[in-house]
Design a protein around this motif. Structure first.
Motif, PDB file in Angstrom:
ATOM      1  N   GLY A 161      10.512 -24.086   5.067  1.00  0.00           N
ATOM      2  CA  GLY A 161       9.721 -24.674   3.990  1.00  0.00           C
ATOM      3  C   GLY A 161       9.743 -23.808   2.749  1.00  0.00           C
ATOM      4  N   HIS A 162       8.845 -24.116   1.833  1.00  0.00           N
ATOM      5  CA  HIS A 162       8.761 -23.402   0.558  1.00  0.00           C
ATOM      6  C   HIS A 162       7.669 -22.339   0.620  1.00  0.00           C
ATOM      7  CE1 HIS A 162      11.606 -25.932  -1.689  1.00  0.00           C
ATOM      8  NE2 HIS A 162      11.178 -26.898  -0.890  1.00  0.00           N
ATOM      9  N   PRO A 163       7.855 -21.245  -0.086  1.00  0.00           N
ATOM     10  CA  PRO A 163       6.919 -20.113   0.040  1.00  0.00           C
ATOM     11  C   PRO A 163       5.494 -20.425  -0.382  1.00  0.00           C
ATOM     12  CG  PRO A 163       8.479 -19.762  -1.775  1.00  0.00           C
ATOM     13  CD  PRO A 163       8.962 -20.946  -1.004  1.00  0.00           C
ATOM     14  N   ASP A 164       5.304 -21.420  -1.259  1.00  0.00           N
ATOM     15  CA  ASP A 164       3.957 -21.726  -1.743  1.00  0.00           C
ATOM     16  C   ASP A 164       3.307 -22.885  -0.997  1.00  0.00           C
ATOM     17  OD1 ASP A 164       5.804 -23.555  -2.695  1.00  0.00           O
ATOM     18  OD2 ASP A 164       4.826 -23.798  -4.646  1.00  0.00           O
ATOM     19  N   ARG A 165       3.883 -23.275   0.136  1.00  0.00           N
ATOM     20  CA  ARG A 165       3.347 -24.396   0.912  1.00  0.00           C
ATOM     21  C   ARG A 165       3.326 -24.032   2.397  1.00  0.00           C
ATOM     22  NH1 ARG A 165       7.334 -28.978  -1.708  1.00  0.00           N
ATOM     23  NH2 ARG A 165       7.238 -28.179  -3.849  1.00  0.00           N
ATOM     24  N   ARG A 245       9.441 -17.797   4.068  1.00  0.00           N
ATOM     25  CA  ARG A 245      10.006 -19.095   3.681  1.00  0.00           C
ATOM     26  C   ARG A 245      10.652 -18.985   2.308  1.00  0.00           C
ATOM     27  NH1 ARG A 245       5.334 -19.864   6.171  1.00  0.00           N
ATOM     28  NH2 ARG A 245       4.019 -20.114   4.320  1.00  0.00           N
ATOM     29  N   THR A 246      11.815 -19.623   2.185  1.00  0.00           N
ATOM     30  CA  THR A 246      12.569 -19.530   0.928  1.00  0.00           C
ATOM     31  C   THR A 246      13.093 -20.889   0.472  1.00  0.00           C
ATOM     32  OG1 THR A 246      14.528 -18.941   2.219  1.00  0.00           O
ATOM     33  CG2 THR A 246      13.263 -17.125   1.263  1.00  0.00           C
ATOM     34  N   GLY A 247      12.449 -21.963   0.920  1.00  0.00           N
ATOM     35  CA  GLY A 247      12.885 -23.286   0.486  1.00  0.00           C
ATOM     36  C   GLY A 247      14.275 -23.616   0.971  1.00  0.00           C
ATOM     37  N   GLY A 248      15.147 -24.049   0.066  1.00  0.00           N
ATOM     38  CA  GLY A 248      16.501 -24.440   0.443  1.00  0.00           C
ATOM     39  C   GLY A 248      17.484 -23.292   0.476  1.00  0.00           C
ATOM     40  N   ASN A 257      22.275 -22.241  -1.381  1.00  0.00           N
ATOM     41  CA  ASN A 257      21.038 -22.928  -1.737  1.00  0.00           C
ATOM     42  C   ASN A 257      21.303 -24.416  -1.931  1.00  0.00           C
ATOM     43  OD1 ASN A 257      18.346 -23.302  -2.441  1.00  0.00           O
ATOM     44  ND2 ASN A 257      18.315 -21.547  -3.839  1.00  0.00           N
TER      45      ASN A 257
END
Length: 417
Positions: A161-165, A245-248, A257
């Motif tokens: 997932g994404h770091p802010d979620r 977590r780093t998103g894509g 990415n």
């Protein structure tokens, strides 16, 4: 494309007998792969509804389309395992099997006198693959453990997932499936060991000393996921690094990415090899970055990840997905569109590799299934029949065990089968 003549092969596991005692995903997926490559798989199901997966997701006439795949080539036998007679039948099937696959909670089989130690005492060549949430030992062994829990405890969810979620899940039951693949690997290694130490037990009293050595394959869902987590442990132990977590993006490997094209399509670009990075930068007209001495190795690129990703994204915003794919493929840069199932079923590569099989249900309607992987050149797997009706093979299997038609009819009347 597999060129072997399917009419001339029964599969590399022809002659191997497998008993499946399990439901839903991990155990049944494990035995499914063995069935696809020629093993005779007998699946035990409860008479009152069978495997719950029969009723999961999209249904046709009350039965899951998933069932068509998950139970293909298997024989369905109904046994009410709450009865002593059913347990006796299951024990006979287990002692006759080369491999037993089960995914009940630890201790359930022992209550039925079907545990590994119970069977090994009679048949020393017994191979039992046990798939559970936490394994057969440890303080958590008795807790229920589905794939989602294994993905979480094994580390996959934390980095997804994404770091802010909050963490996200993969859109399939990946924890169960990864455990199933570990089960297949373990079963094949155990089978190899049994065969080189003496082979199959012939079922005759006194012949135990001639049989090969069986073993238990203990597969925990969380450990199967944990086994995929790359350098997670040494990075933390040696350097105190906790992968986040780093998103894509793929952390610490640059660039790799997901980027967005002019029309809003998503594209994955993996330019993280040193020579590939150079070609990628030339392809997107960033000769300054291509020739920057500090960026010639991955460890130099990591501190400038944001700058590199921004350069690639800026270029992608000037491209359609078709033009981006064409340009980067011509430059020999790994690149790909993110496929939906619709994309897959219309893709030339999937078609050339014959990755879909056309089959028919009993009523004549047709359905496509995923083809069998991996592809073996001489003994490929094949689909002999779709997931069977509940109890479709009960009489056949019991008759082969030596029960008479009269006994089988009595079992039905007593609700044993």
């Amino acid at each position: 494309m597999v060129n072997a003549d399917l009419s001339k092969t029964k599969g590399p596991l022809a002659g191997v007998k497998v008993l499946e005692l399990g439901t839903l995903i991990a155990g049944p997926f494990c035995s499914r792969m063995l069935a696809e490559f020629g093993a005779e798989v007998i699946k035990i199901e409860a008479p009152d509804g069978g495997d719950p997966l029969r009723h999961w997701r999209v249904l046709k006439d009350g039965t899951s389309l998933w069932w068509s795949v998950q139970a293909r080539n298997k024989k369905s036998v109904t046994l009410n395992m709450k009865t002593t007679q059913a347990q006796t039948i299951a024990r006979a099937l287990a002692l006759d099997a080369d491999i037993i696959i089960e995914n009940y909670r630890p201790g359930v089989l022992e209550k039925w006198q079907l545990g590994y130690d119970d069977l090994k005492a009679i048949n020393p060549a017994t191979i039992m693959v046990r798939l559970s949430g936490y394994g057969q030992t440890g303080p958590l062994r008795d807790l229920p453990g589905f794939g989602a829990i294994g993905e979480s405890m094994g580390g996959l969810r934390y980095v997804s997932g994404h770091p802010d979620r909050p963490p996200v899940r993969v859109g399939i039951s990946i924890g169960d499936s990864v455990a199933a693949l570990h089960g297949v690997i373990g079963a094949m290694m155990a089978l190899r060991h049994r065969d080189v130490t003496g082979g199959r037990w012939n079922g005759k009293a006194g012949a135990e000393s001639l049989a090969g050595q069986g073993q238990m394959v203990d597969v925990a869902l969380y450990e199967s996921v944990f086994n995929l987590m790359e350098s997670l442990v040494p990075e933390f132990d040696f350097a105190g690094v906790v992968r986040e977590r780093t998103g894509g993006a793929l952390p610490g490997i640059v660039p790799s990415n997901t980027y967005t094209t002019a029309e809003g399509d998503n594209i994955v670009i993996a330019g993280n090899g040193d020579a590939i990075f150079h070609r990628l930068m030339l392809a997107i007209n960033r000769t300054d970055l291509a020739h920057d001495a500090a960026l010639q190795r991955n460890d130099g690129r990591v501190p400038r990840t944001a700058e590199i990703d921004a350069a690639i994204q800026s270029w992608c915003e000037t491209q359609t997905i078709e033009s981006a794919l064409s340009c980067l493929r011509q430059a020999d840069v790994p690149v790909g569109k993110i496929y939906s199932v619709r994309d897959m079923m219309n893709d030339a590569q999937f078609q050339a590799r014959e990755m879909f099989e056309q089959h028919q249900f009993a009523d004549g309607t047709s359905v496509k299934l995923p083809a069998i992987s991996p592809k073996l050149s001489e003994t490929p797997g094949r689909t002999l029949w779709l997931g069977p009706d509940l109890g479709a093979h009960t009489e056949e299997v019991l008759f082969a065990l030596g029960y008479t038609l009269e006994q089988i009819q009595a079992f039905k009347e007593q609700q044993i089968i």
